[in-house]
Design a protein around this motif. Structure first.
Motif, PDB file in Angstrom:
ATOM      1  N   THR A 101       0.087   4.357  -5.197  1.00  0.00           N
ATOM      2  CA  THR A 101      -0.576   4.791  -3.978  1.00  0.00           C
ATOM      3  C   THR A 101      -0.548   3.565  -3.078  1.00  0.00           C
ATOM      4  O   THR A 101      -1.290   2.610  -3.277  1.00  0.00           O
ATOM      5  CB  THR A 101      -2.015   5.259  -4.252  1.00  0.00           C
ATOM      6  N   TRP A 102       0.390   3.574  -2.145  1.00  0.00           N
ATOM      7  CA  TRP A 102       0.624   2.437  -1.255  1.00  0.00           C
ATOM      8  C   TRP A 102      -0.368   2.485  -0.100  1.00  0.00           C
ATOM      9  O   TRP A 102      -0.543   3.529   0.517  1.00  0.00           O
ATOM     10  CB  TRP A 102       2.033   2.511  -0.668  1.00  0.00           C
ATOM     11  N   LYS A 103      -1.005   1.368   0.185  1.00  0.00           N
ATOM     12  CA  LYS A 103      -1.796   1.239   1.409  1.00  0.00           C
ATOM     13  C   LYS A 103      -0.903   0.538   2.426  1.00  0.00           C
ATOM     14  O   LYS A 103      -0.235  -0.445   2.098  1.00  0.00           O
ATOM     15  CB  LYS A 103      -3.069   0.423   1.173  1.00  0.00           C
ATOM     16  N   TRP A 113       0.530  -2.608   0.550  1.00  0.00           N
ATOM     17  CA  TRP A 113      -0.137  -2.919  -0.711  1.00  0.00           C
ATOM     18  C   TRP A 113       0.351  -1.943  -1.759  1.00  0.00           C
ATOM     19  O   TRP A 113       0.215  -0.729  -1.594  1.00  0.00           O
ATOM     20  CB  TRP A 113      -1.649  -2.777  -0.567  1.00  0.00           C
ATOM     21  N   ARG A 149      -4.837   1.555   9.292  1.00  0.00           N
ATOM     22  CA  ARG A 149      -4.413   1.648   7.897  1.00  0.00           C
ATOM     23  C   ARG A 149      -4.308   3.109   7.483  1.00  0.00           C
ATOM     24  O   ARG A 149      -5.085   3.950   7.935  1.00  0.00           O
ATOM     25  CB  ARG A 149      -5.427   0.926   7.026  1.00  0.00           C
ATOM     26  N   ASP A 150      -3.363   3.377   6.600  1.00  0.00           N
ATOM     27  CA  ASP A 150      -3.201   4.705   6.006  1.00  0.00           C
ATOM     28  C   ASP A 150      -2.663   4.496   4.594  1.00  0.00           C
ATOM     29  O   ASP A 150      -2.470   3.352   4.170  1.00  0.00           O
ATOM     30  CB  ASP A 150      -2.250   5.559   6.854  1.00  0.00           C
ATOM     31  N   SER A 151      -2.388   5.574   3.894  1.00  0.00           N
ATOM     32  CA  SER A 151      -1.826   5.433   2.548  1.00  0.00           C
ATOM     33  C   SER A 151      -0.870   6.577   2.258  1.00  0.00           C
ATOM     34  O   SER A 151      -0.942   7.643   2.883  1.00  0.00           O
ATOM     35  CB  SER A 151      -2.933   5.391   1.493  1.00  0.00           C
ATOM     36  N   SER A 195       0.522  -7.376  -2.382  1.00  0.00           N
ATOM     37  CA  SER A 195       1.005  -6.815  -1.114  1.00  0.00           C
ATOM     38  C   SER A 195       2.128  -7.662  -0.548  1.00  0.00           C
ATOM     39  O   SER A 195       2.355  -8.802  -0.971  1.00  0.00           O
ATOM     40  CB  SER A 195      -0.124  -6.711  -0.086  1.00  0.00           C
ATOM     41  N   ASP A 200       5.844  10.146   1.822  1.00  0.00           N
ATOM     42  CA  ASP A 200       4.730  10.578   0.991  1.00  0.00           C
ATOM     43  C   ASP A 200       5.177  11.628  -0.019  1.00  0.00           C
ATOM     44  O   ASP A 200       5.877  12.583   0.338  1.00  0.00           O
ATOM     45  CB  ASP A 200       3.616  11.136   1.880  1.00  0.00           C
TER      46      ASP A 200
END
Length: 120
Positions: A30-32, A109, A7-9, A115, A66
């Motif tokens: 802020t998308w996960k 998400w 996982r990242d964001s 999500s 980003d």
């Protein structure tokens, strides 16, 4: 069958043209992002894939998304950068970067309670 998830964001803005509601206006999230790979065969160390390698590949794919306005990116020319379209874009880009690993799904998400999962 094994599954490995990383996982990242990212933080980016978008607006949904043609939407009847507040999302028609520019706003940010802020998308996960979660990537799941799957397979049956472990390597000699006992790994399906190295977490460090997967995290690096995910970060490489997310970097251009980003701190930008998603609507301005060529990937979303002519389509709304909805969470659904974002998930599909990330999935397909990751699939091209992660061969021979099989990407099972990408989950994006947009908030803690909403999500989208995309897979092919």
């Amino acid at each position: 069958m094994f599954e490995v998830t990383v996982r990242d964001s990212i933080a980016s803005a978008h607006q949904l043209h043609g939407y009847d509601g507040p999302c028609k206006d520019m706003h940010g999230h802020t998308w996960k992002v979660e990537m799941v790979i799957g397979g049956n065969t472990l390597d000699g160390v006992g790994l399906l894939a190295d977490f460090k390698v997967l995290k690096t590949k995910l970060k490489e794919v997310l970097m251009p998304l980003d701190h930008v306005v998603l609507n301005d990116l060529p990937a979303f020319k002519g389509i709304n950068p909805s969470t659904e379209n974002l998930a599909r874009h990330i999935y397909r880009t990751l699939s091209a970067h992660c061969l021979p690993l099989r990407i099972k799904q990408v989950q994006v998400w947009e908030s803690d309670t909403a999500s989208v999962i995309y897979y092919e």
